[in-house]
Design an enzyme around this catalytic site. Structure first.
Site: not given
Ligand code: 13P
Length: 264
Positions: A108, A182
């Site tokens: 992450h 992401e």
């Molecule tokens: P948010 O949905 O708060 O933007 O976070 C996304 C995230 O980092 C999920 O791993």
């Protein structure tokens, strides 16, 4: 006039992963599960979707004890790069599997940013996850600057290429792996990529994964997923689900995201 029965849509099963990060205490995590596991199981039954919750390490075992066979499943937010030994404060992938996890997030962007995790760390973690028979959720994403410079694909390719080689070379190949795209600039910002940009990225990711590995994969998007934008994000071709941070903390918003395609 439509009957209530004809309103029920044929849904494509999707995957909804809640990443609670460190935003819930142990007590709040267990309380959420106690209050809402049955509701979530009902939503899963109604929609046919897959729901995975990633609480903090301590809450995994007590939540697992409350889960039935048809409810949500559990994932961990991280795992050690080591399998066993004198690594104070670390938790092995095998222990996470024993405590009830079936999935683990690897790499992450917050781990990379706040704990300086390197690609070498992630490769070790992936190997450990595969040994423990956890399904890895490989998190990838570009920074705002890389995005502005038009380098997204190059960055994602660099983040993924070696990881896919590790999956291909694993002594026991996993049945599947997940990739969560992401963009760092979309996490917690309220900003999401344009639908066309999502289409282009996921089209490329699907082609890249098919070309680089024979193992089945699922593609997720994460970053500011909310009840209001979930249906349009989930309509992206090649997208199998979403990874949700802040909007997964409250049952009502998490549930509306899971039901987004029913409600839209
Ligand atoms: P948010 O949905 O708060 O933007 O976070 C996304 C995230 O980092 C999920 O791993």
């Amino acid at each position: 006039m439509k009957s209530a029965k004809s309103k029920k849509k044929a849904l494509t099963p999707k995957i909804f992963v809640a990443n609670w990060k460190m935003n819930k205490s142990y007590d709040d995590s267990v309380l959420f599960a106690r209050n809402h596991i049955n509701d979530l199981a009902q939503t899963i039954l109604q929609t046919g979707h897959t729901v995975i919750i990633c609480p903090n390490y301590l809450a995994i075992a007590p939540i697992n004890a409350m889960l039935g066979s048809s409810g949500p499943m559990l994932g961990a937010q991280n795992c050690s790069r080591h399998g066993f030994g004198s690594y104070t404060g670390d938790t092995a992938a095998s222990s996470l599997a024993q405590a009830g996890c079936r999935y683990v997030l690897i790499g992450h962007s917050e781990r990379k940013r706040f704990y300086a995790e390197t690609s070498i760390d992630l490769e070790h973690k992936l190997k450990e996850a595969l040994k423990a028979e956890l399904i890895p959720i490989l998190c990838i994403g570009e920074s705002e600057q890389e995005h502005a410079e038009g380098r997204t694909r190059e960055i994602l390719e660099a983040q993924l290429a070696h990881q896919l080689e590790i999956i291909n070379a694993a002594p026991t190949q996993p049945t599947t792996y997940f990739i969560a795209y992401e963009p760092i600039w979309a996490i917690g910002s309220g900003i999401t990529p344009e639908p066309h940009d999502l289409f282009v990225i996921f089209h490329w990711l699907a082609e890249f994964c098919t070309r680089k590995s024979p193992v089945a994969y699922k593609l997720l998007y994460g970053g500011s997923v909310k009840p209001a934008n979930a249906a349009s994000i989930l309509a992206t071709k090649h997208l199998d689900g979403v990874l949700i941070g802040s909007a997964s903390l409250e049952f009502a918003s998490f549930d509306s995201i899971i039901k987004a395609d029913l409600l839209s």
